[in-house]
Motif scaffolding. Structure first.
Motif, short mmCIF file in Angstrom:
data_model
loop_
_atom_site.label_atom_id
_atom_site.label_comp_id
_atom_site.label_asym_id
_atom_site.label_seq_id
_atom_site.Cartn_x
_atom_site.Cartn_y
_atom_site.Cartn_z
N LEU A 48 6.90 0.33 4.88
CA LEU A 48 6.18 1.57 4.54
C LEU A 48 4.92 1.71 5.38
CD1 LEU A 48 6.59 1.35 0.67
CD2 LEU A 48 7.51 3.18 2.11
N GLU A 49 4.18 0.63 5.53
CA GLU A 49 2.95 0.68 6.35
C GLU A 49 3.28 1.00 7.80
OE1 GLU A 49 -0.16 0.88 5.42
OE2 GLU A 49 0.53 0.74 3.36
N ASP A 50 4.36 0.44 8.31
CA ASP A 50 4.78 0.74 9.68
C ASP A 50 5.10 2.23 9.83
OD1 ASP A 50 5.49 -0.25 12.37
OD2 ASP A 50 7.52 0.38 11.80
N ARG A 66 2.55 -1.04 -5.59
CA ARG A 66 1.30 -1.73 -5.94
C ARG A 66 1.10 -1.73 -7.47
NH1 ARG A 66 0.37 -4.84 -1.77
NH2 ARG A 66 -0.14 -3.72 0.12
N ASP A 75 3.20 7.52 0.76
CA ASP A 75 2.00 7.21 -0.02
C ASP A 75 2.35 6.93 -1.48
OD1 ASP A 75 0.51 7.62 2.29
OD2 ASP A 75 -0.16 9.62 1.70
N ARG A 113 3.97 4.63 7.93
CA ARG A 113 2.71 5.37 7.77
C ARG A 113 1.90 5.36 9.06
NH1 ARG A 113 -0.05 3.19 2.44
NH2 ARG A 113 -1.22 5.12 2.43
N MET A 114 1.94 4.27 9.79
CA MET A 114 1.20 4.20 11.05
C MET A 114 1.83 5.09 12.12
SD MET A 114 0.17 0.14 11.22
CE MET A 114 -0.03 0.24 12.99
N SER A 123 7.20 -7.24 -0.53
CA SER A 123 6.34 -7.42 0.65
C SER A 123 6.99 -6.83 1.89
CB SER A 123 6.03 -8.89 0.87
OG SER A 123 5.21 -9.38 -0.15
N VAL A 147 4.08 3.50 -1.84
CA VAL A 147 3.13 2.39 -1.76
C VAL A 147 2.39 2.25 -3.08
CG1 VAL A 147 0.97 1.60 -0.68
CG2 VAL A 147 2.86 2.40 0.74
N LEU A 178 6.80 -3.04 1.58
CA LEU A 178 5.45 -2.56 1.85
C LEU A 178 5.14 -2.60 3.34
CD1 LEU A 178 3.57 -4.08 -1.19
CD2 LEU A 178 3.70 -1.64 -0.63
N ALA A 179 5.59 -3.64 4.03
CA ALA A 179 5.37 -3.73 5.48
C ALA A 179 6.09 -2.59 6.20
CB ALA A 179 5.84 -5.09 6.01
#
Length: 103
Positions: A72-74, A33, A26, A76-77, A66, A29, A69-70
């Motif tokens: 990190l989002e993966d 940003r 978190d 996080r999911m 980018s 990210v 971030l992708a």
């Protein structure tokens, strides 16, 4: 007895580590940003023709960010399932420890 106790400690440590990892994701990210916003604000004050030499590296930096971030989002999911499994393992270790009279 003792093995069940150490298994419980290890399971608790793993759960705590996963929770800290979630906080780290978190934070990362938010940092990325924030960097995007700060870079955009800096660019706004300079005419594009003056920044011509930097344009290629701007694009490269945006692409790398980018991809990061992708990733990190993966992560996080995936994390809630990993935390749920760790919590389940902690409960299993607690039951095993209790059965062996460690409570």
């Amino acid at each position: 007895g003792e093995a069940a106790y150490f298994a419980l400690l290890g399971a608790g440590d793993e759960l705590s580590a996963l929770q800290r990892y979630g906080e780290h994701l978190d934070d990362e990210v938010r940092r990325l940003r924030r960097a995007e916003r700060e870079e955009a604000a800096l660019r706004d004050g300079v005419p594009p023709r003056m920044r011509r030499a930097l344009r290629t590296s701007d694009t490269e930096l945006a692409d790398v960010r980018s991809r990061r971030l992708a990733l990190l989002e993966d992560e996080r999911m995936r994390l809630p399932d990993r935390i749920e499994a760790a919590e389940s393992f902690v409960r299993e270790c607690e039951r095993h420890h209790d059965v062996l009279g460690g409570a």
